[in-house]
Design an enzyme around this catalytic site. Structure first.
Site, PDB file in Angstrom:
ATOM      1  NE  ARG A 104      55.847  72.071 -87.154  1.00 16.96           N
ATOM      2  CZ  ARG A 104      54.634  72.400 -87.831  1.00 16.96           C
ATOM      3  NH1 ARG A 104      54.878  71.676 -89.164  1.00 16.96           N
ATOM      4  NH2 ARG A 104      53.798  72.964 -87.433  1.00 16.96           N
ATOM      5  CG  HIS A 150      49.448  72.956 -85.637  1.00 18.71           C
ATOM      6  ND1 HIS A 150      50.694  72.552 -86.358  1.00 18.71           N
ATOM      7  CD2 HIS A 150      48.566  72.748 -86.568  1.00 18.71           C
ATOM      8  CE1 HIS A 150      50.404  71.896 -87.479  1.00 18.71           C
ATOM      9  NE2 HIS A 150      49.086  72.257 -87.568  1.00 18.71           N
ATOM     10  CD  GLU A 195      49.592  74.478 -92.897  1.00 24.92           C
ATOM     11  OE1 GLU A 195      48.499  74.630 -92.841  1.00 24.92           O
ATOM     12  OE2 GLU A 195      50.477  73.724 -93.784  1.00 24.92           O
ATOM     13  CG  ASN A 336      54.008  73.552 -93.105  1.00 25.34           C
ATOM     14  OD1 ASN A 336      55.218  73.155 -92.715  1.00 25.34           O
ATOM     15  ND2 ASN A 336      52.963  73.605 -92.416  1.00 25.34           N
ATOM     16  CE1 TYR A 338      51.264  67.692 -96.822  1.00 28.86           C
ATOM     17  CE2 TYR A 338      51.132  70.100 -96.304  1.00 28.86           C
ATOM     18  CZ  TYR A 338      51.086  68.789 -95.876  1.00 28.86           C
ATOM     19  OH  TYR A 338      51.266  68.566 -94.483  1.00 28.86           O
ATOM     20  CD  GLU A 402      52.376  70.571 -91.591  1.00 28.98           C
ATOM     21  OE1 GLU A 402      51.625  70.464 -92.697  1.00 28.98           O
ATOM     22  OE2 GLU A 402      51.795  71.043 -90.674  1.00 28.98           O
TER      23      GLU A 402
END
Ligand SMILES: *[C@@H]1O[C@H](CO)[C@@H](O)[C@H](O)[C@H]1NC(C)=O
Ligand SMILES: *[C@@H]1O[C@H](CO)[C@@H](O)[C@H](O)[C@H]1NC(C)=O
Ligand SMILES: *[C@@H]1O[C@H](CO)[C@@H](O)[C@H](O)[C@H]1NC(C)=O
Ligand SMILES: *[C@@H]1O[C@H](CO)[C@@H](O)[C@H](O)[C@H]1NC(C)=O
Ligand SMILES: *[C@@H]1O[C@H](CO)[C@@H](O)[C@H](O)[C@H]1NC(C)=O
Ligand SMILES: *[C@@H]1O[C@H](CO)[C@@H](O)[C@H](O)[C@H]1NC(C)=O
Ligand SMILES: *[C@@H]1O[C@H](CO)[C@@H](O)[C@H](O)[C@H]1NC(C)=O
Ligand SMILES: *[C@@H]1O[C@H](CO)[C@@H](O)[C@H](O)[C@H]1NC(C)=O
Ligand SMILES: *[C@@H]1O[C@H](CO)[C@@H](O)[C@H](O)[C@H]1NC(C)=O
Ligand SMILES: *[C@@H]1O[C@H](CO)[C@@H](O)[C@H](O)[C@H]1NC(C)=O
Length: 501
Positions: A104, A150, A195, A336, A338, A402
């Site tokens: 990606r 991005h 995002e 994505n 985290y 991600e």
């Protein structure tokens, strides 16, 4: 119906065996795809090469200052970065050696369309560059998975109001057409945006020119509204003009960390968590899948706007025509993720950023949570919960685009904490798939390489490959985590055979 029965059996089995919180030895479905990710500004360099136009980040890293200070830590820029503009063959070899299915990466809009506006001309050298990148990946047996946007925006569009100026919707569509025309014969996986909740609610993309008020925010919602329209027009164009011959898929990727209720036994806390999900994930997923903002956002922001004495809601609406255009424009959902954070309901707080509008308040992290060296919580349970929430709400294919671990620049080749991070997070994705029945299609490690971590510059390293920035060769060296992921990718999860504890 069959699926429902199947899922119930799985859930029951999980519950009965008490496996829910235990490490799960099992594999992913046979068609599950593994990948690694990067983005253009973070790794390419070649900032002024071969006819590329300037982007907001070229400007911001060189000439942007905030109250006399550099915007970026130590005034670092991405002029050279990891120099993947020249080293893309080396990068592909690393991806191949990990055994990843896909790579990606994102395209630099300004490299292809220097001013951002196709009417001003396209840059053939930029188009040729990505043709080489794509052809080389395919020759190495790696599927290209491309993000159109991005965060690096052609500078003239930045001066023109960025995502607050709705003219950008057509410029994005024109750029997307150039991309599909040139690469769509070989590229079958697309993401429109990376995002939007980060760049629409952050001040360094457009608010630098156009500061927004963190109480009673308006501009972040206008930005989001234009993003949704731009995504929808590009998807509709792909669907009608390119998909019939190219046959690919297009989604969007949304960042979403997990709002853990402070007291999971308190239904008001659980509702606060649910509101947070709608305000972060539903803000984009709901219009694209259902044609409207989440009802809870509509009612809360409309009511607040009225109480503030406004003649219209701070959250825009789609008229009938745009509702039709936007509704149903996703082939899959991107995620994505985290970490987790703790939320409580807070109906009386003044609106601050999105949490204020959602009537929630973020509490300090749980004392039991570990943190990365740079301070992010390490909460593997969160990825399972966020995936389950999305699967339950939308019942749609999910691509995890991600997930990863950042460390200070003195990160070493031996990175046991990152290895453990990947092991536990990926195992929680496996539990979401096997025990919760979520339709997850892929997992993507962020990142292939150490790279330019935006305003943190090079001070934080997310790579599973180390980049030596003091070596003129910018030598890449696998960290232990790259070798660990290679095993997980090859095993398609955690079969008993590789059991190590
Ligand atoms: C920084 O500003 C100078 C002077 O205005 C300009 O010549 C240069 O192109 C700018 N650099 C970037 C990367 O925007
Ligand atoms: C932001 O909005 C709040 C509430 O309306 C107001 O009190 C404040 O003055 C505004 N701040 C700026 C910088 O406009
Ligand atoms: C969006 O499309 C779905 C499926 O066609 C439909 O059920 C729904 O009512 C539409 N949403 C709106 C807001 O029109
Ligand atoms: C609402 O008020 C603003 C000024 O505060 C004005 O620019 C706008 O046109 C008004 N909108 C409507 C729908 O009346
Ligand atoms: C409101 O929320 C902000 C940000 O989360 C927090 O700093 C502040 O203490 C809260 N105020 C009250 C009165 O709870
Ligand atoms: C924190 O890290 C330690 C050491 O890796 C580990 O033993 C412990 O289980 C972790 N705690 C949590 C809550 O994950
Ligand atoms: C690594 O860098 C961080 C941030 O600069 C620093 O706090 C830490 O002490 C360093 N660790 C080592 C082992 O040098
Ligand atoms: C990076 O490269 C420099 C110059 O070749 C070398 O001296 C240094 O040891 C390397 N650093 C690492 C961490 O490999
Ligand atoms: C730099 O890379 C080139 C080509 O891969 C190689 O021949 C050379 O030895 C490398 N130099 C250093 C200092 O690593
Ligand atoms: C894998 O290991 C678990 C736990 O020891 C065991 O219950 C299960 O039967 C094993 N599965 C296979 C296919 O060997």
């Amino acid at each position: 119906m069959l699926k429902f029965v199947f899922l119930s059996v799985l859930l029951l089995a999980g519950g009965v065996k008490g496996q829910d919180d235990e490490f799960l030895y099992d594999v992913f479905p046979p068609d599950f795809q593994w990948g690694v990710a990067t983005s253009a500004y973070q790794i390419e360099g070649g900032a002024f090469a071969d006819g590329k136009g300037l982007s907001n980040w070229d400007y911001w890293s060189h000439n942007g200052s905030y109250e006399g200070h550099c915007n970026v830590r130590d005034c670092q820029n991405g002029d050279v970065g990891g120099d993947s503009y020249h080293k893309f063959r080396e990068d592909a070899a690393l991806i191949k050696s990990m055994g990843a299915d896909f790579y990606r990466f994102s395209l630099s809009w300004a490299r292809i369309v220097p001013t951002g506006r196709v009417a001003d001309g396209v840059n053939q050298a930029g188009i040729d560059h990505y043709n080489e990148v794509i052809d080389n990946l395919i020759a190495e047996g790696i599927t290209p998975f491309i993000t159109l946007y991005h965060w690096d925006l052609p500078l003239p569009l930045t001066w023109d109001g960025s995502w607050l100026n709705e003219d950008i919707i057509e410029h994005f569509k024109d750029y997307a057409r150039i991309v599909f025309e040139n690469y769509g014969d070989r590229v079958k996986l697309w993401l429109s945006f990376n995002e939007p909740h980060v760049f629409c609610f952050a001040d360094w993309t457009y608010a630098y020119l156009n500061p927004f008020n963190w109480t009673q925010p308006v501009k972040p919602y206008i930005c989001s509204h234009n993003i949704l329209k731009a995504h929808a027009l590009a998807w509709r164009m792909y669907d009608s003009e390119f998909r019939p011959t190219q046959g690919g898929k297009m989604g969007i990727t949304l960042n979403c960390d997990w709002p853990e209720p402070l007291d999971p036994a308190n239904s008001a806390h659980v509702e606060a968590s649910d509101r947070s999900m709608h305000f972060h994930y539903g803000l984009y997923a709901n219009p694209l899948l259902r044609g409207e903002y989440p009802p809870i956002m509509r009612s809360l922001i409309d009511a607040k706007s009225e109480a503030e004495g406004r003649n219209e809601s701070r959250l825009p609406s789609f008229d009938a025509e745009w509702t039709q255009i936007v509704n149903g424009t996703l082939d899959f959902l991107g995620l994505n993720h985290y970490f987790a954070y703790k939320v409580v309901p807070d109906d009386n707080n003044e609106s601050i950023w999105v949490e204020g509008d959602a009537n929630i308040h973020i509490e300090p992290d749980d004392e039991s949570w570990n943190h990365t060296a740079v301070g992010w919580p390490i909460t593997p349970f969160g990825i399972r919960k966020v995936v389950k929430w999305i699967a339950d709400e939308y019942n749609y294919p999910i691509y995890i685009t991600e997930n990863g671990y950042g460390h200070w620049e003195n990160d070493t080749f031996n990175d046991p904490i990152r290895v453990e991070f990947y092991k536990q997070y990926i195992n929680n994705v496996l539990r979401a798939v096997r025990l919760d029945g979520a339709d997850v299609k892929s997992y993507t490690a962020w990142s292939l390489l150490d790279n330019y971590e935006w305003a943190s510059g090079y001070s934080v390293r997310f790579g599973v490959h180390h980049v030596n920035y003091t070596d003129p060769n910018l030598t890449r060296t696998p960290k232990a985590s790259a070798m660990y992921l290679k095993v997980v990718f090859a095993d398609n999860g955690f079969p008993n055979a590789t059991r190590t504890d």
